[in-house]
Write a protein that holds these residues in place. Structure first.
Motif, PDB file in Angstrom:
ATOM      1  N   GLY A  82      36.878  29.724  37.854  1.00 33.78           N
ATOM      2  CA  GLY A  82      38.095  29.010  38.248  1.00 33.78           C
ATOM      3  C   GLY A  82      37.894  28.199  39.511  1.00 33.78           C
ATOM      4  N   GLN A  83      37.164  28.758  40.466  1.00 31.41           N
ATOM      5  CA  GLN A  83      36.857  28.033  41.701  1.00 31.41           C
ATOM      6  C   GLN A  83      36.016  26.796  41.399  1.00 31.41           C
ATOM      7  N   TRP A  84      35.052  26.934  40.475  1.00 31.55           N
ATOM      8  CA  TRP A  84      34.207  25.794  40.103  1.00 31.55           C
ATOM      9  C   TRP A  84      35.070  24.668  39.533  1.00 31.55           C
ATOM     10  N   LEU A  85      36.029  25.017  38.694  1.00 29.75           N
ATOM     11  CA  LEU A  85      36.915  23.992  38.107  1.00 29.75           C
ATOM     12  C   LEU A  85      37.680  23.254  39.207  1.00 29.75           C
ATOM     13  N   VAL A  86      38.221  24.000  40.153  1.00 27.10           N
ATOM     14  CA  VAL A  86      38.982  23.391  41.248  1.00 27.10           C
ATOM     15  C   VAL A  86      38.078  22.500  42.090  1.00 27.10           C
TER      16      VAL A  86
END
Length: 175
Positions: free
Chosen positions: A42-46
């Motif tokens: 999820g952090q990578w997507l953000v």
């Protein structure tokens, strides 16, 4: 490819699952590493500005848990995921049939599912103008928590093969 009509598809394999004895495959939970890695996805997507406006998630427990962690990192930007029984143990063609039903108002779709379907679908959709390094990475391995970002100017209903460009392949991991 016109930027105005570009659709992005994020195909993600669930995070690392446990194999507890006596538990049906559909009900297998994430193991500790999966609970650590899924939020990193999820952090990578953000961090990469790839925010889904619609999420389709297999109904299996490990994919639902992965989705919960990803959405927790997306925060207020997280869409309400839709559980899809048809994504559990689905072939690439079955997954594509589900994607073909997504409304055209969706511009960035995330699908959280399982091997081999996820990797097979990436290879089915990948066009010849895909970025070489992410294409080769997705073709050669697809570990837990791996995700591929593809883009296409076709409506969801018209995706059928070699018509989406791979732009990213990542395997986000907790440190």
């Amino acid at each position: 490819m016109s930027e105005h009509h570009v659709r992005r598809l994020i195909l993600m394999r669930h995070a690392k699952a446990d194999w507890p004895g006596g538990v049906a495959d559909h009900e297998r939970p994430l193991e500790a590493r999966g609970h650590r890695d899924a939020p990193v996805a999820g952090q990578w997507l953000v961090e990469n500005g790839v925010i889904p406006d619609f999420i389709l998630c297999s109904s299996a427990l490990r994919t639902r848990q992965t989705c919960t962690w990803v959405c927790s990192e997306l925060g207020a930007q997280a869409p309400t995921p839709k559980l899809e029984d048809g994504l559990y143990a689905a072939s690439a063609h079955r997954m594509l049939a589900v994607i073909n039903q997504v409304p055209d108002t969706v511009t960035t779709l995330m699908v959280i599912s399982h091997l081999p379907g996820v990797q097979d679908l990436v290879m089915l959709l990948a066009s010849r103008d895909s970025e070489q390094e992410p294409y080769l990475d997705a073709a050669s391995r697809y570990p837990t928590s791996a995700l591929t970002v593809l883009q296409s100017d076709k409506p969801w209903a018209e995706l059928d093969g070699q018509d989406a460009k791979i732009t990213h392949f990542a395997v986000p991991r907790a440190r």
